[in-house]
Design an enzyme around this catalytic site. Structure first.
Site, short mmCIF file in Angstrom:
data_model
loop_
_atom_site.label_atom_id
_atom_site.label_comp_id
_atom_site.label_asym_id
_atom_site.label_seq_id
_atom_site.Cartn_x
_atom_site.Cartn_y
_atom_site.Cartn_z
N ARG A 236 0.87 -1.18 0.00
CA ARG A 236 0.00 0.00 0.00
C ARG A 236 0.91 1.22 0.00
O ARG A 236 1.84 1.31 0.81
CB ARG A 236 -0.87 -0.03 1.26
CG ARG A 236 -1.59 1.28 1.57
CD ARG A 236 -2.85 1.44 0.75
NE ARG A 236 -3.48 2.74 0.99
CZ ARG A 236 -4.09 3.45 0.04
NH1 ARG A 236 -4.19 2.99 -1.20
NH2 ARG A 236 -4.63 4.61 0.32
N GLU A 240 0.76 10.71 3.37
CA GLU A 240 0.50 11.28 4.69
C GLU A 240 -0.75 12.18 4.68
O GLU A 240 -0.96 12.97 3.76
CB GLU A 240 1.71 12.14 5.07
CG GLU A 240 1.60 12.87 6.36
CD GLU A 240 2.89 13.66 6.64
OE1 GLU A 240 3.87 13.54 5.86
OE2 GLU A 240 2.90 14.38 7.64
N CYS A 241 -1.58 12.02 5.72
CA CYS A 241 -2.75 12.89 5.88
C CYS A 241 -2.91 13.13 7.37
O CYS A 241 -3.54 12.33 8.07
CB CYS A 241 -3.99 12.22 5.29
SG CYS A 241 -5.48 13.21 5.55
N CYS A 254 -8.77 8.76 4.41
CA CYS A 254 -7.39 8.33 4.66
C CYS A 254 -7.23 7.48 5.92
O CYS A 254 -6.53 6.46 5.90
CB CYS A 254 -6.47 9.54 4.75
SG CYS A 254 -6.52 10.53 3.26
N ARG A 281 -1.77 15.44 -0.99
CA ARG A 281 -1.41 15.10 -2.39
C ARG A 281 -0.22 15.94 -2.85
O ARG A 281 -0.17 16.42 -3.98
CB ARG A 281 -2.60 15.28 -3.34
CG ARG A 281 -3.77 14.34 -3.06
CD ARG A 281 -4.72 14.21 -4.25
NE ARG A 281 -5.38 15.43 -4.59
CZ ARG A 281 -6.55 15.83 -4.07
NH1 ARG A 281 -7.17 15.07 -3.18
NH2 ARG A 281 -7.08 16.97 -4.44
N THR A 301 -12.52 18.97 -4.62
CA THR A 301 -11.12 18.85 -4.21
C THR A 301 -10.14 19.12 -5.36
O THR A 301 -9.05 19.64 -5.15
CB THR A 301 -10.88 17.45 -3.56
OG1 THR A 301 -9.55 17.38 -3.10
CG2 THR A 301 -11.15 16.30 -4.51
N ASP A 313 -3.18 16.83 -8.45
CA ASP A 313 -2.37 15.90 -7.67
C ASP A 313 -0.91 16.18 -7.99
O ASP A 313 -0.50 16.06 -9.15
CB ASP A 313 -2.75 14.46 -8.06
CG ASP A 313 -2.22 13.42 -7.09
OD1 ASP A 313 -1.21 13.71 -6.41
OD2 ASP A 313 -2.80 12.32 -7.00
N ARG A 315 1.67 14.60 -6.58
CA ARG A 315 2.55 13.55 -6.05
C ARG A 315 3.37 12.86 -7.14
O ARG A 315 2.91 12.71 -8.26
CB ARG A 315 1.71 12.48 -5.34
CG ARG A 315 1.14 12.94 -4.03
CD ARG A 315 0.22 11.91 -3.44
NE ARG A 315 -1.01 11.76 -4.21
CZ ARG A 315 -1.98 10.94 -3.89
NH1 ARG A 315 -1.88 10.16 -2.83
NH2 ARG A 315 -3.08 10.87 -4.62
N LYS A 341 -1.24 5.79 -9.46
CA LYS A 341 -0.23 5.08 -8.67
C LYS A 341 0.27 3.86 -9.44
O LYS A 341 1.46 3.56 -9.45
CB LYS A 341 -0.82 4.63 -7.32
CG LYS A 341 -1.03 5.76 -6.33
CD LYS A 341 -1.46 5.22 -4.96
CE LYS A 341 -1.74 6.37 -4.01
NZ LYS A 341 -2.30 5.92 -2.72
N1 LIG Z 1 -4.97 18.72 -1.65
C1 LIG Z 1 -5.81 17.92 -1.02
N2 LIG Z 1 -5.35 16.77 -0.50
C2 LIG Z 1 -6.22 15.96 0.11
C3 LIG Z 1 -7.57 16.27 0.25
N3 LIG Z 1 -8.17 15.24 0.93
C4 LIG Z 1 -7.19 14.35 1.18
N4 LIG Z 1 -6.02 14.77 0.70
C5 LIG Z 1 -4.71 14.11 0.66
O1 LIG Z 1 -4.80 13.08 -0.30
C6 LIG Z 1 -3.88 12.07 0.03
C7 LIG Z 1 -4.67 10.77 0.00
O2 LIG Z 1 -3.88 9.88 -0.50
P1 LIG Z 1 -4.15 8.35 -0.81
O3 LIG Z 1 -5.30 7.82 -0.05
O4 LIG Z 1 -2.80 7.72 -0.64
O5 LIG Z 1 -4.40 8.35 -2.34
P2 LIG Z 1 -5.58 8.24 -3.31
O6 LIG Z 1 -5.27 9.13 -4.45
O7 LIG Z 1 -6.89 8.45 -2.63
O8 LIG Z 1 -5.47 6.77 -3.85
P3 LIG Z 1 -5.88 5.38 -3.20
O9 LIG Z 1 -6.33 5.62 -1.79
O10 LIG Z 1 -4.64 4.56 -3.28
O11 LIG Z 1 -6.95 4.84 -4.05
C8 LIG Z 1 -3.28 12.44 1.38
O12 LIG Z 1 -2.01 13.05 1.18
C9 LIG Z 1 -4.27 13.46 1.91
O13 LIG Z 1 -3.67 14.41 2.77
C10 LIG Z 1 -8.04 17.48 -0.30
O14 LIG Z 1 -9.21 17.81 -0.27
N5 LIG Z 1 -7.12 18.27 -0.92
ZN LIG Z 2 -7.01 12.46 4.19
#
Ligand SMILES: Nc1nc2c(ncn2[C@@H]2O[C@H](COP(=O)(O)OP(=O)(O)OP(=O)(O)O)[C@@H](O)[C@H]2O)c(=O)[nH]1
Ligand SMILES: [Zn+2]
Length: 381
Positions: A236, A240-241, A254, A281, A301, A313, A315, A341
């Protein structure tokens, strides 16, 4: 513009260049004016929009004798309706000197006036490698708003750019070194610590910390059980969140994805969770909070990131690929719904043998967020 972060670059790591960028980042975060040298040997100076104040614009003008302009991402210029969609950096200028207030209003959505743009404002795309592109990149690397007030030194130094910077007591950084910075940092990732950390529901767990040589934030590998390196590992990649992972925020998914991944890896016997220092992100926590405020005004978002001048995004997964490689894993069964990813890991030389869906039900607050991920970011659920 940054080099594409996919494969191993041929560039040798230039530690002095990395240090210069690192110092410039810190200086920019402190609100200092930074001198930037471009490949043609010309020099100018920049200050981030977050810290620009009347005296900073005046100082920039006095130091350089040039007319400060505002450098923003093309995304931000598009939001302001000054440019068609595209990538890169755009210089916004006025026939007269831009004020600090105008710079804030143009770059920061919190300050954007509802009314008109300043009269006489012109927008021009700048080249990758330019001082403006470097200044915006530096602000982005510093996790500030991606915008900077920039001026060209009207009286170019007869000596070196380094002499000019020293004479004005400024840190000097080369545009090229800023462009190469991310890729250099990834290539310096090294294991720095490893410990056994029994987790609730996954007692046979080790955490391995990877640090880049620049002293930047560490990425962590959380290894559960004893995954065999010659087999595709259940993996996985978790960005970071702080709000979701630590505080249990319901705005995103998250926290559940993090704990759910640990539980699922433990259930299947072994695997690895990479906890990547890519808050929001890749835009950082402060900018994510700004994005939340924009979302509270009715934007989704993706729009919120773009209104701030970021990509939806930001990343890159080369650090993740590098960590997997150093841990001895060449292939993964990746727990994700995010097609990007899968694509990026494969481009970085990790074989993605299987996608394992990683879906959790909505919680009453994140329906819109999940819908946007599916409709606009291609998430598979
Ligand atoms: N800029 C931004 N980042 C967010 C927001 N909500 C969540 N995040 C960030 O998004 C990221 C979530 O990442 P992941 O869960 O790894 O990735 P994902 O793109 O959802 O992909 P998968 O979960 O693997 O399907 C974290 O770094 C959070 O801090 C938002 O509204 N804005
Ligand atoms: Zn989050």
């Amino acid at each position: 513009m940054q080099a594409e972060l996919t494969t191993e670059p041929a560039l040798p790591i230039d530690e002095a260049a990395m240090r210069a960028v690192d110092r410039a980042l810190a200086a920019m975060r402190r609100g200092e004016v930074v001198a930037i040298e471009t490949a043609d040997g010309s020099v100018g100076a920049a200050v981030s929009v977050e810290s620009v104040a009347i005296d900073a614009v005046d100082r920039l003008k006095r130091l350089t004798g040039g007319t400060p302009l505002l450098a923003v991402t093309r995304r931000r210029a598009t939001v302001l309706k000054l440019m068609e969609e595209g990538t890169g950096v755009v210089a916004l200028s006025l026939p007269r000197c831009l004020t600090a207030d105008e710079a804030h209003a143009l770059a920061d959505p919190e300050h954007t006036p509802h009314g008109a743009l300043p009269a006489g404002l012109t927008a021009a795309a700048v080249e990758p490698g330019s001082r403006e592109a470097a200044a915006v990149d530096l602000a982005r690397l510093a996790r500030l708003l991606p915008a900077a007030v920039v001026a060209h030194a009207a009286d170019q130094p007869r000596g070196s750019a380094a002499d000019w910077a020293a004479e004005h007591d400024l840190l000097l950084v080369r545009a090229r070194d800023i462009a190469d910075y991310r890729i250099h940092v990834v290539r310096t990732l090294r294991k720095v610590a490893e410990a056994r950390v029994p987790l609730s529901g996954a007692e046979n767990t080790r955490i391995v910390a990877f640090r880049p040589i620049d002293g930047g934030p560490e990425h962590l590998a959380i290894i559960i059980g004893n995954p065999a390196p010659d087999q595709p590992v259940l993996a996985r990649l978790h960005s970071e969140c702080f709000t979701g992972d630590l505080l249990g925020s319901l705005r995103c998914d998250c926290g559940e994805q993090l704990r759910g991944a640990i539980a699922e890896i433990a259930r299947q016997g072994s695997g690895v969770l990479l906890y990547l220092a890519q808050e929001g992100r890749g835009i950082g926590l402060v900018n994510k909070l700004r994005a939340y405020r924009i979302q509270d005004r009715g934007f989704d978002t993706v729009d919120a990131n773009e209104i701030l001048g970021f990509e939806a995004d930001e990343r890159v997964y080369l650090p993740a690929a590098e960590m997997l490689r150093q841990l001895g894993f060449a292939g993964v069964r990746l727990m994700t719904n995010n097609p990007e990813k899968l694509r990026q890991l494969a481009r970085c030389g990790i074989e993605v043998v299987e996608r394992v869906p990683h879906i959790f039900p909505a919680n009453g607050h994140n329906e819109g967020y999940l819908r946007t991920k599916a409709e606009r970011s291609g998430h598979m659920f």
